[in-house]
Design a protein around this motif. Structure first.
Motif, short mmCIF file in Angstrom:
data_model
loop_
_atom_site.label_atom_id
_atom_site.label_comp_id
_atom_site.label_asym_id
_atom_site.label_seq_id
_atom_site.Cartn_x
_atom_site.Cartn_y
_atom_site.Cartn_z
N ARG A 196 -12.66 -1.26 -4.58
CA ARG A 196 -14.39 -2.47 -4.54
C ARG A 196 -14.06 -1.57 -2.99
N LYS A 197 -12.94 -1.20 -1.88
CA LYS A 197 -13.36 -0.01 -0.69
C LYS A 197 -14.28 1.12 -1.77
N SER A 198 -13.84 1.67 -2.15
CA SER A 198 -13.72 3.06 -2.43
C SER A 198 -15.60 2.77 -3.10
N VAL A 199 -15.62 1.87 -4.20
CA VAL A 199 -17.60 1.32 -4.43
C VAL A 199 -17.92 1.39 -3.53
N TYR A 200 -17.81 0.73 -2.66
CA TYR A 200 -19.22 -0.04 -1.92
C TYR A 200 -19.20 0.87 -0.71
N GLU A 233 0.66 -1.15 -0.01
CA GLU A 233 0.13 0.18 -0.18
C GLU A 233 0.83 1.44 0.21
N GLU A 234 2.18 1.03 0.44
CA GLU A 234 2.57 2.28 1.21
C GLU A 234 3.45 2.81 -0.71
N THR A 235 4.04 1.63 -1.55
CA THR A 235 4.22 1.77 -2.55
C THR A 235 3.87 2.41 -3.19
N SER A 277 -4.87 -2.08 -5.69
CA SER A 277 -5.35 -1.06 -6.38
C SER A 277 -6.91 -1.61 -6.68
N ALA A 278 -7.08 -3.37 -6.66
CA ALA A 278 -8.49 -3.33 -7.19
C ALA A 278 -9.16 -3.39 -5.72
N GLU A 279 -8.65 -3.52 -4.97
CA GLU A 279 -9.04 -3.73 -3.22
C GLU A 279 -9.66 -2.05 -3.20
N GLU A 280 -8.59 -1.41 -3.34
CA GLU A 280 -8.46 -0.30 -2.89
C GLU A 280 -10.21 0.21 -3.75
#
Length: 772
Positions: free
Chosen positions: A77-81, A30-32, A72-75
């Protein structure tokens, strides 16, 4: 991310060798991500910097990039939810803006056409005034020389054609003419067959007629009299004109107006049946939603912008429907405790709602959330009514057990008071009523399992049953129970159970309800549709392992019965031990004063233990009639009563102070009488099949204490006690005399007894093992 044209300066990323690779380094994925989010990130330079890597470093880089992709995909998904509602609202606003921009573009095109037309007219006038007319042979002017072309003739007639088609509402032909006009304008622009002003005029004509057609279609779609086919045709035409968002909104609004128009004649009244109103309203609302779903998918497909708007619209209509049902049907039923009426309304609504799931639209959670508080209120009101009705019957209950009578159910079905005709147990009137009402409660809650009300119903029934047990405890003569006082039941009048039969009936009420009837009724909360009727009618204990929650619930019910049993045994033990004046019937002087009166002794169990035997005998006879098929409970009751008496003896400190440290020591005859009494208890408990290991242990302890007290005189207790056969003979004669039963050999007992493994000879001669 910036483009490759930005300056090539970017943060330096450590190579795979420096950080141990992506998989082994200390840098979190996540940091990179901040590297790629930088405003000055240059993708071209970054790729070139990695081209010199070897195979191992390239593999590490690939792994590194894959992890970044996952992060990125997980971020995303969380953003969409987290922003789904905002996304839907934004999509709708964008759609509205697109429609407004289209209208603005049409207006601007019209204005531009008007300006160009004016400019063209001014130029022509100036040319006519400044230039001489050029003559051609035969004296004809140049303006009259050229005949208009076919295209120019068509262009002149085109607006009138469109106006005629629009006036006659020939939508398909208008669309075809508009498409043809757009093609002509496109070809003329490419091939220069028309001057620019004519092309602009043609485009303006097409734009104005499109707008007029769109308004015409929207007006038609909003009419309540518009048929389904006409509505779909209008919406398709509007979508074909390029205004899809407006077309989809009009489609949903048209279905809303249609079902609102149809519900105008549906008026609930105080005398009408809530289920009928709910059924009629559900039919109208969910039919409209279902038709809207079908039309939307048929015209617009599964495009996310349209499906999102459809879901939001359907949820909004479902909420409005739920509020209507709550206001006109559920509220009054729930407040009055009409759980059956409330449950039926909810079932009807959920049934119609479930039909939409086949079309991919799940709206049941919306209704469950809306109806949940009302149904819970109805359950609470029902539980309160059960408690009040049971308390009222307990005040007049004669505590006589009878079989349930088959009665007509108020809703048309027939059922026994106990809930099922398969198990006809004898209970008193208050217990029959209690189980009948609980049965009805579970019948009503069972079909509503999707609302997750089972736990609430179980907990509520447990509380009501606990309150009923407190009333049963109060029905015992001279009974004082701390739990009863704490729970506020002292103000409830309960008819006292005067005799032993009535008092045992209290236990029959509680034990039968807790162990059989209530668990069987509660199985309705978990029985699946796939279980057959024979499986359901099996004893609850055969199926409890499949339902841990109900197994724990039954354990709590049985624990409440144990409170009643303990109060029962304590009350009868105190009745035996103390007289009405408060004196004790079991004093140390009974044994201490025997020495010195040897001539008057007739060896037999003490009167106290004879009374204990007679009481247990009477209770065993009563229990045998009341607990048919449930002999184990009767056996455990007698076992607990015997243990209560013997435990009191073992813990009576004043008794043992007189035996061990009194002014007069325990003599030979006193020890023999005490040993005889204990042997008597063991023998009749063994023959009555309620001798337990715990009872044997306590008896051994009190015998050991008596023998130790005698040993302080310096004499060996074994030397003054006869053989065990002598005690067995006297005890058996006493049992025969008191009960009138045929003589049994010492230790004879029923092999099916729960205490069959405990032998009457387990105390056999404490003397042979020494004092304990």
């Amino acid at each position: 991310m910036a483009s490759a044209k930005t300056p090539p300066r970017q943060p330096r990323v450590p190579a795979a060798k420096e950080n141990g690779g992506v998989g082994g380094g200390g840098v979190k994925v996540e940091e990179t991500l901040s590297l790629f989010k930088a405003d000055r990130f240059d993708a071209q330079s970054y790729v070139q910097s990695k081209c010199s890597l070897n195979d191992k470093e390239i593999r590490h880089l690939c792994t590194y990039l894959l992890e970044l992709k996952k992060a990125s995909a997980e971020e995303m998904r969380k953003s969409v939810y987290a922003n789904y509602s905002a996304f839907i609202q934004t999509s709708k606003e964008i759609s509205d803006l697109e429609g407004e921009l289209l209208s603005i573009r049409n207006l601007l095109s019209a204005q531009a056409s008007l300006i160009h037309g004016l400019a063209e007219g001014v130029n022509l006038d100036s040319l006519d005034g400044s230039e001489e007319e050029v003559s051609i042979p035969n004296g004809v002017s140049s303006t009259e020389y050229r005949e208009p072309s076919e295209l120019e003739k068509w262009l002149a007639d085109y607006p009138d054609l469109l106006d005629v088609l629009l006036a006659e509402r020939r939508v398909d032909e208008v669309l075809q003419a508009l498409d043809h006009g757009a093609e002509v304008a496109s070809e003329a622009k490419e091939m220069n067959t028309l001057d620019p002003y004519a092309i602009i005029s043609l485009q303006n004509t097409i734009s104005r007629r499109k707008q007029k057609l769109a308004d015409q279609l929207a007006e038609a779609a909003c009419q309540p009299s518009t048929r389904g086919f006409e509505l779909r045709t209008a919406v398709r035409a509007l979508k074909r004109l390029g205004d899809g968002p407006r077309a989809h909104t009009l489609l949903l609004d048209a279905h809303l107006q249609r079902y609102q128009y149809n519900t105008q004649s549906l008026r609930p009244s105080s005398s009408s049946y809530g289920g009928a109103y709910t059924a009629a309203l559900s039919q109208l609302v969910f039919s409209a939603i279902g038709q809207a779903v079908s039309d939307s998918l048929a015209i617009f497909g599964e495009e996310s912008a349209y499906t999102s708007e459809l879901v939001v619209w359907a949820s909004k209509q479902t909420e409005a429907f739920g509020e209507l049902v709550k206001r006109h049907a559920l509220a009054s039923s729930a407040a009055a405790g009409g759980l059956r009426a409330a449950a039926e309304c909810v079932q009807i609504a959920l049934g119609h709602c479930l039909l939409l799931e086949a079309r991919g639209l799940s709206l049941c959670p919306v209704l469950v959330k809306l109806f949940g508080p009302s149904v819970e209120q109805a359950i609470d009101a029902n539980l309160k009514r059960i408690e009040e009705n049971t308390a009222a019957l307990a005040a007049a209950d004669d505590w006589v057990l009878t079989y349930p009578q088959t009665v007509a159910h108020p809703h048309g079905r027939f059922a026994s008071v106990s809930g099922t005709s398969a198990y006809n147990y004898k209970l008193s009137s208050s217990a029959h009523r209690f189980n009948s009402m609980v049965q009805d409660l579970f019948d009503d809650v069972g079909p509503l399992l999707s609302m997750h009300l089972g736990s609430k119903a179980l907990e509520g029934v447990y509380q009501v049953f606990n309150s009923y047990v407190n009333m049963l405890i109060k029905a015992l003569p001279n009974s004082i129970d701390e739990d009863t006082t704490l729970e506020g039941n002292t103000n409830k009048i309960v008819r006292i159970a005067e005799n032993e039969a009535q008092q045992i009936a209290l236990l029959a009420n509680a034990s039968m309800s807790a162990e059989e009837l209530l668990p069987r009724a509660a199985m309705k909360l978990t029985v699946s549709q796939g279980e057959n009727h024979d499986d359901f009618r099996r004893r609850p204990s055969d199926r409890q392992s499949r339902h841990p929650e109900q197994r724990e619930w039954k354990r709590r019910l049985v624990a409440s019965v144990e409170r009643l049993k303990s109060s029962f045994c304590q009350q009868h033990a105190l009745d035996l031990i103390f007289t009405e004046e408060g004196d004790t019937n079991l004093a140390a002087t009974t044994y201490i004063d025997m020495d010195g009166n040897e001539d008057e002794i007739e060896w037999s169990p003490s009167l106290f233990f004879q009374e204990l035997f007679l009481k247990l005998n009477r209770m065993a006879s009563i229990a045998a009639e009341m607990f048919v098929g449930r002999e184990r409970f009767a056996t455990l009751l007698l076992m607990k009563l015997t243990e209560t008496v013997v435990l009191w003896l073992s813990q009576d400190q004043s008794f043992w102070d007189d035996i061990e440290d009194g002014p007069k020591p325990l003599g030979c005859f006193g020890l023999r009488q005490f040993y005889l009494d204990m042997k008597f208890v063991i023998l009749f408990a063994s023959q009555g099949r309620y001798l337990s290991r715990n009872l044997v242990r306590v008896l051994n302890e009190v015998i050991s204490k008596a023998m130790n007290a005698f040993a302080t005189t310096g004499m060996d207790p074994n030397s003054v006690l006869p053989e065990d056969s002598w005690f067995d003979e006297i005890c058996q004669e006493a049992i025969e005399r008191l009960s009138g039963r045929p003589r049994l050999a010492a230790g004879d007992r029923d092999p099916n007894s729960p205490t069959a493994s405990v032998s009457a000879q387990s105390v056999s001669s404490i003397r042979s093992h020494g004092s304990v």
